[in-house]
Design a protein around this motif. Structure first.
Motif, PDB file in Angstrom:
ATOM      1  N   ALA A 371       0.831  -1.204   0.000  1.00 14.73           N
ATOM      2  CA  ALA A 371       0.000   0.000   0.000  1.00 14.73           C
ATOM      3  C   ALA A 371       0.867   1.257   0.000  1.00 14.73           C
ATOM      4  CB  ALA A 371      -0.899   0.009   1.238  1.00 14.73           C
ATOM      5  N   VAL A 372       0.282   2.327  -0.541  1.00  9.42           N
ATOM      6  CA  VAL A 372       0.944   3.639  -0.506  1.00  9.42           C
ATOM      7  C   VAL A 372       0.129   4.537   0.413  1.00  9.42           C
ATOM      8  CG1 VAL A 372       1.581   5.674  -1.836  1.00  9.42           C
ATOM      9  CG2 VAL A 372       1.864   3.391  -2.837  1.00  9.42           C
ATOM     10  N   ILE A 373       0.783   5.031   1.455  1.00  3.31           N
ATOM     11  CA  ILE A 373       0.084   5.931   2.376  1.00  3.31           C
ATOM     12  C   ILE A 373       0.501   7.355   2.061  1.00  3.31           C
ATOM     13  CG2 ILE A 373      -0.257   6.577   4.787  1.00  3.31           C
ATOM     14  CD1 ILE A 373       0.462   3.732   5.558  1.00  3.31           C
ATOM     15  N   SER A 374      -0.466   8.207   1.747  1.00  6.35           N
ATOM     16  CA  SER A 374      -0.125   9.621   1.541  1.00  6.35           C
ATOM     17  C   SER A 374      -0.815  10.441   2.619  1.00  6.35           C
ATOM     18  CB  SER A 374      -0.569  10.068   0.150  1.00  6.35           C
ATOM     19  OG  SER A 374      -1.921   9.738  -0.058  1.00  6.35           O
ATOM     20  N   ALA A 375       0.009  11.092   3.424  1.00  7.97           N
ATOM     21  CA  ALA A 375      -0.535  11.858   4.550  1.00  7.97           C
ATOM     22  C   ALA A 375      -0.357  13.342   4.306  1.00  7.97           C
ATOM     23  CB  ALA A 375       0.162  11.444   5.842  1.00  7.97           C
ATOM     24  N   GLU A 376      -1.436  14.082   4.485  1.00  5.36           N
ATOM     25  CA  GLU A 376      -1.355  15.539   4.425  1.00  5.36           C
ATOM     26  C   GLU A 376      -1.038  16.037   5.835  1.00  5.36           C
ATOM     27  OE1 GLU A 376      -4.976  17.059   2.791  1.00  5.36           O
ATOM     28  OE2 GLU A 376      -4.857  15.698   1.067  1.00  5.36           O
ATOM     29  N   PRO A 377      -0.616  17.301   5.947  1.00  3.56           N
ATOM     30  CA  PRO A 377      -0.340  17.829   7.303  1.00  3.56           C
ATOM     31  C   PRO A 377      -1.617  17.744   8.159  1.00  3.56           C
ATOM     32  CG  PRO A 377       0.488  19.329   5.637  1.00  3.56           C
ATOM     33  CD  PRO A 377      -0.314  18.274   4.904  1.00  3.56           C
ATOM     34  N   LEU A 378      -1.465  17.242   9.392  1.00  2.00           N
ATOM     35  CA  LEU A 378      -2.620  17.038  10.270  1.00  2.00           C
ATOM     36  C   LEU A 378      -2.606  18.059  11.406  1.00  2.00           C
ATOM     37  CD1 LEU A 378      -2.458  13.138  10.583  1.00  2.00           C
ATOM     38  CD2 LEU A 378      -3.864  14.494   9.017  1.00  2.00           C
ATOM     39  N   PRO A 379      -3.785  18.488  11.839  1.00  2.00           N
ATOM     40  CA  PRO A 379      -3.834  19.399  12.998  1.00  2.00           C
ATOM     41  C   PRO A 379      -3.554  18.606  14.275  1.00  2.00           C
ATOM     42  CG  PRO A 379      -6.049  18.800  12.341  1.00  2.00           C
ATOM     43  CD  PRO A 379      -5.134  18.163  11.345  1.00  2.00           C
ATOM     44  N   PRO A 380      -3.134  19.269  15.347  1.00  2.00           N
ATOM     45  CA  PRO A 380      -2.900  18.562  16.607  1.00  2.00           C
ATOM     46  C   PRO A 380      -4.241  18.190  17.259  1.00  2.00           C
ATOM     47  CG  PRO A 380      -2.569  20.902  16.917  1.00  2.00           C
ATOM     48  CD  PRO A 380      -2.846  20.701  15.458  1.00  2.00           C
ATOM     49  N   ALA A 381      -4.199  17.220  18.167  1.00  2.00           N
ATOM     50  CA  ALA A 381      -5.419  16.804  18.866  1.00  2.00           C
ATOM     51  C   ALA A 381      -5.161  16.789  20.360  1.00  2.00           C
ATOM     52  CB  ALA A 381      -5.831  15.414  18.403  1.00  2.00           C
ATOM     53  N   ILE A 382      -6.235  17.018  21.136  1.00  2.00           N
ATOM     54  CA  ILE A 382      -6.121  16.932  22.596  1.00  2.00           C
ATOM     55  C   ILE A 382      -6.526  15.518  23.008  1.00  2.00           C
ATOM     56  CG2 ILE A 382      -6.844  17.906  24.802  1.00  2.00           C
ATOM     57  CD1 ILE A 382      -5.509  19.989  23.136  1.00  2.00           C
ATOM     58  N   ILE A 383      -5.565  14.684  23.310  1.00  2.00           N
ATOM     59  CA  ILE A 383      -5.793  13.281  23.679  1.00  2.00           C
ATOM     60  C   ILE A 383      -4.447  12.723  24.150  1.00  2.00           C
ATOM     61  CG2 ILE A 383      -5.289  12.393  21.366  1.00  2.00           C
ATOM     62  CD1 ILE A 383      -7.567  10.365  21.741  1.00  2.00           C
ATOM     63  N   ASP A 384      -4.440  11.511  24.707  1.00  2.00           N
ATOM     64  CA  ASP A 384      -3.164  10.865  25.028  1.00  2.00           C
ATOM     65  C   ASP A 384      -2.617  10.237  23.753  1.00  2.00           C
ATOM     66  OD1 ASP A 384      -5.630   9.446  25.705  1.00  2.00           O
ATOM     67  OD2 ASP A 384      -4.343   7.688  25.814  1.00  2.00           O
ATOM     68  N   SER A 385      -1.302  10.289  23.594  1.00  2.00           N
ATOM     69  CA  SER A 385      -0.702   9.854  22.324  1.00  2.00           C
ATOM     70  C   SER A 385      -0.953   8.357  22.089  1.00  2.00           C
ATOM     71  CB  SER A 385       0.788  10.149  22.324  1.00  2.00           C
ATOM     72  OG  SER A 385       1.419   9.410  23.351  1.00  2.00           O
ATOM     73  N   GLN A 386      -1.010   7.554  23.173  1.00  2.00           N
ATOM     74  CA  GLN A 386      -1.210   6.117  23.015  1.00  2.00           C
ATOM     75  C   GLN A 386      -2.508   5.814  22.276  1.00  2.00           C
ATOM     76  OE1 GLN A 386       0.723   3.423  23.929  1.00  2.00           O
ATOM     77  NE2 GLN A 386       2.310   4.973  24.244  1.00  2.00           N
ATOM     78  N   ARG A 387      -3.569   6.467  22.686  1.00  2.00           N
ATOM     79  CA  ARG A 387      -4.856   6.146  22.072  1.00  2.00           C
ATOM     80  C   ARG A 387      -5.014   6.783  20.691  1.00  2.00           C
ATOM     81  NH1 ARG A 387      -9.798   7.029  25.707  1.00  2.00           N
ATOM     82  NH2 ARG A 387      -8.711   8.968  26.230  1.00  2.00           N
ATOM     83  N   LEU A 388      -4.340   7.933  20.472  1.00  2.00           N
ATOM     84  CA  LEU A 388      -4.369   8.509  19.125  1.00  2.00           C
ATOM     85  C   LEU A 388      -3.652   7.536  18.173  1.00  2.00           C
ATOM     86  CD1 LEU A 388      -5.190  10.829  17.349  1.00  2.00           C
ATOM     87  CD2 LEU A 388      -3.056  11.992  17.920  1.00  2.00           C
ATOM     88  N   MET A 389      -2.560   6.948  18.697  1.00  2.00           N
ATOM     89  CA  MET A 389      -1.838   5.931  17.930  1.00  2.00           C
ATOM     90  C   MET A 389      -2.754   4.743  17.650  1.00  2.00           C
ATOM     91  SD  MET A 389       1.570   4.724  17.431  1.00  2.00           S
ATOM     92  CE  MET A 389       2.683   3.898  18.487  1.00  2.00           C
ATOM     93  N   ASP A 390      -3.470   4.260  18.689  1.00  2.00           N
ATOM     94  CA  ASP A 390      -4.411   3.152  18.505  1.00  2.00           C
ATOM     95  C   ASP A 390      -5.397   3.474  17.378  1.00  2.00           C
ATOM     96  OD1 ASP A 390      -3.204   1.854  20.536  1.00  2.00           O
ATOM     97  OD2 ASP A 390      -4.827   2.081  21.994  1.00  2.00           O
ATOM     98  N   LEU A 391      -5.918   4.712  17.398  1.00  2.00           N
ATOM     99  CA  LEU A 391      -6.901   5.116  16.380  1.00  2.00           C
ATOM    100  C   LEU A 391      -6.315   4.963  14.980  1.00  2.00           C
ATOM    101  CD1 LEU A 391      -8.591   8.301  17.910  1.00  2.00           C
ATOM    102  CD2 LEU A 391      -9.738   6.203  17.181  1.00  2.00           C
ATOM    103  N   PHE A 392      -5.116   5.508  14.781  1.00  2.00           N
ATOM    104  CA  PHE A 392      -4.511   5.431  13.456  1.00  2.00           C
ATOM    105  C   PHE A 392      -4.193   3.985  13.087  1.00  2.00           C
ATOM    106  CE2 PHE A 392      -3.240  10.048  14.010  1.00  2.00           C
ATOM    107  CZ  PHE A 392      -4.109  10.493  13.035  1.00  2.00           C
ATOM    108  N   VAL A 393      -3.678   3.208  14.066  1.00  2.00           N
ATOM    109  CA  VAL A 393      -3.335   1.810  13.794  1.00  2.00           C
ATOM    110  C   VAL A 393      -4.583   1.043  13.367  1.00  2.00           C
ATOM    111  CG1 VAL A 393      -2.636  -0.358  14.877  1.00  2.00           C
ATOM    112  CG2 VAL A 393      -1.265   1.705  15.225  1.00  2.00           C
TER     113      VAL A 393
END
Lengths: 497, 148
Positions: A371-393
């Motif tokens: 797969a090819v992942i193309s990511a645009e610049p993302l805004p920051p979020a108010i959350i713990d990094s672990q769960r933001l990571m879980d979301l993306f994973v």
């Protein structure tokens, strides 16, 4: 909590009572003020009337007296009532007409006194002629008049004041008599010159009748005003009682709402705790089942002919598969249950960095899916990094598994983008796969929902976990059509709690 | 419970679940670690073993303690705290066996003085690997001065 509620009620009511007391005070003050003002105005009006009356009478007296003075006195027939004035020492005080009628000269004071005494009824308020240098002792000034006469010597010419006579209120006015040429006929011997103050004429109007009028008017006002006052008070108190009842009702409903909401969250917490403990205890035998299945397989290596037997091999395979599946299920339940709790500090996280870490963690899957992942610049979020990571994973993993293009030759394109919208950050993960029919887009967020049947290594809890994470931050997650025809998962994370 | 062997290393396994104890024994066997494995059921017994009390009068001092965290009577955390407070015992490395990578347990174990941790086997290959690494590290790399 009960205690806090009681305190709240107390303070709510005390504010109400304070407001009521203030309203009552304002009401009393305004009615009182109105009454006071009304009395003041009525009194002023009465005083003006009295002043007017006293002035009219005074002017009349003065006119009359001036008329007598201008004639140098008037001759009248002598009779029992009108004797020659013994204090008047002027030539020709007493004369006789040719027919023998006796006439005597009446000086102004004499005339005035006689008019006032003889016609007191019609004359009304008696005037009084007085002086510091008396010719007739009967005209001696009283205390107030003496003071006024002394002030005339200082240059004043007319004084009107409220003063008491025998304890009764009077409006008293006294005007100066200035010596005119006509006066000197009688008073020259006292040493007066023209322009000197000869004495004063005073008039006293009793104030009692005026005041009685005022008081009568006020008495008439008292009843309606009193009624208005009582009505106002009743209105204020009724209003207060109604507001209090409304507050009580509101507090009661708030209390029961809080109570039931507390009960619900307690029940929810109990249930979560139960599920957590259950999953934890399930994990132990599950783990051993898995381990011992493997151990059994290893042990069978020593007996190749047994291991090759279909009747051994197949049960062993299913045992292994289901032990693995059971373990995944229990682990996913644990992950799902824990998904609403932050793991680490909730703060402003750089989503670009977290996405990069998630991509790195999934590098094996990226390669496998080509797969090819193309990511645009993302805004920051108010959350713990672990769960933001879980979301993306979870979302990337989903895209690898379910976002394969129908054309096997095409390269799977996974797009990640995002933007700020007011006080929230929005993220999109899209693929170029077959997409999800609209009627299933909500279902895939359910626990253990998958559109492709069991297998594929996923228990179908990924999106449920993602939703639990997002909703624990009061955000939203849903599925839309991707511009490239695949699936696009959108989630929003608000800044606030 | 003792696998008599020429190798002088002694491992004390504190574990109440026989199935898990058996897994550790199997993994040790598979990984060819030569050692004497002593098994006790809980923290209280483990302390008796270490202090040579009661039935453990002839017990050797172990070179390594493998400790399960969840046990009846004295649990793993209490046992770990007790061992690390005892000057005679605090030198023995303790490796914690956990059922999951629950971070809380791991952090707590290190705080209490654990030398390392191994996640209980879900996959035998991984577990055997972990035990083998344990062997390499504790019996070769970080070999402790032997007390007699």
């Amino acid at each position: 909590m009960g205690k806090t509620t009681t305190q709240n009620e107390g303070s709510n009511f005390s504010a109400l009572y304070r407001a009521t007391a203030a309203a009552v005070l304002v009401w009393i003050a305004s009615i009182g003020g109105f009454l006071f003002w009304d009395i003041h105005v009525a009194k002023e009006h009465a005083e003006n009337l009295a002043r007017q009356e006293v002035r009219v009478r005074f002017n009349k007296d003065m006119a009359f007296r001036s008329w007598v003075t201008s004639h140098g006195g008037v001759y009248v027939p002598v009779d029992e009532h009108t004797r020659p004035n013994p204090y008047l020492n002027v030539p020709e005080r007493d004369i006789e007409t040719r027919s023998g009628k006796k006439l005597t000269l009446m000086n102004p004071a004499y005339v005035m006194r006689q008019v006032m005494v003889d016609f007191a009824g019609q004359y009304g308020v008696p005037g009084h002629l007085t002086s510091l240098k008396l010719m007739n002792p009967a005209n001696a000034p009283d205390e107030w008049e003496r003071g006024a006469l002394l002030r005339f010597e200082q240059g004043e010419r007319e004084i009107a004041e409220f003063a008491e006579i025998n304890g009764q209120p009077y409006l008293r006015q006294i005007g100066a008599f200035v010596v005119e040429p006509g006066c000197l006929k009688c008073h020259a011997e006292q040493g007066y010159k023209v322009g000197d103050v000869r004495g004063g004429i005073s008039i006293s109007v009793p104030m009692q009748p005026f005041l009685d009028n005022v008081y009568r008017d006020i008495r008439k006002l008292l009843l309606p005003i009193g009624a208005i006052w009582v009505l106002g008070l009743a209105l204020i108190l009724t209003l207060m009682l109604q507001v209090r009842r409304r507050i009580e009702v509101q507090q009661a409903s708030e209390f029961s709402l809080r109570k039931s909401s507390a009960e619900i969250s307690r029940a929810n917490a109990d249930l979560t705790r139960f599920a957590d403990v259950a999953a934890h205890h399930l994990m132990e035998p599950t783990r051993r089942l898995s381990s011992y299945t493997q151990l059994l397989e290893r042990g069978l290596a020593a007996y190749p002919e047994v291991k090759a037997d279909q009747d051994v091999q197949e049960p062993l395979q299913y045992l292994q598969r289901d032990a693995g599946r059971l373990r995944t299920l229990v682990r996913d339940i644990q992950l799902y249950l824990a998904a609403d709790q932050p793991r680490g500090e909730v703060r402003r996280e750089d989503a670009n960095l977290v996405l990069a870490n998630a991509t790195q963690r999934l590098s094996a899957q990226v390669q496998q899916a080509r797969a090819v992942i193309s990511a645009e610049p993302l805004p920051p979020a108010i959350i713990d990094s672990q769960r933001l990571m879980d979301l993306f994973v979870i979302l990337l993993d989903n895209a690898f598994k379910h976002g394969r293009p129908l054309n096997e030759q095409a390269v799977p394109q996974i797009g990640v983008s995002g933007e700020r919208d007011g006080t929230l950050s929005r993220y999109r993960v899209s693929d170029t796969g077959p997409g999800i029919p609209a009627e299933y887009r909500e279902r895939v967020f359910g626990i253990f929902e998958t559109l492709h049947g069991a297998g594929g290594g996923s228990s179908g809890i990924g999106l449920a976990i993602a939703r639990r994470i997002v909703e624990s931050r009061h955000g939203k997650i849903w599925i839309e059509d991707s511009a490239q025809g695949g699936t696009m998962v959108v989630f929003e994370l608000p800044d606030g709690e | 419970m003792t696998t008599a062997n020429a190798n002088p290393f002694d491992i004390l396994l504190v574990e109440d679940e026989p199935a898990d104890a058996n897994l550790v024994r199997s993994a040790l066997k598979e990984s060819k670690v030569l050692c004497n494995l002593h098994l006790v059921q809980d923290g209280v017994d483990a302390l008796s073993f270490l202090r040579r009390l009661g039935q453990y009068l002839d017990a050797p001092q172990p070179d390594l303690i493998l400790l399960d965290l969840n046990m009846p009577r004295m649990n793993g955390r209490e046992f770990l705290a007790e061992v690390k407070q005892d000057p005679l015992l605090s030198g023995i490395p303790v490796v914690v066996l956990t059922t999951s990578d629950v971070e809380r347990d791991v952090v707590m174990s290190y705080k209490l003085g654990a030398a390392g941790y191994i996640t209980k086997p879900v996959d035998m290959e991984q577990f055997i690997d972990a035990i083998r690494q344990l062997d390499n590290y504790w019996f070769v790399v970080a070999r402790l001065p032997r007390k007699n």
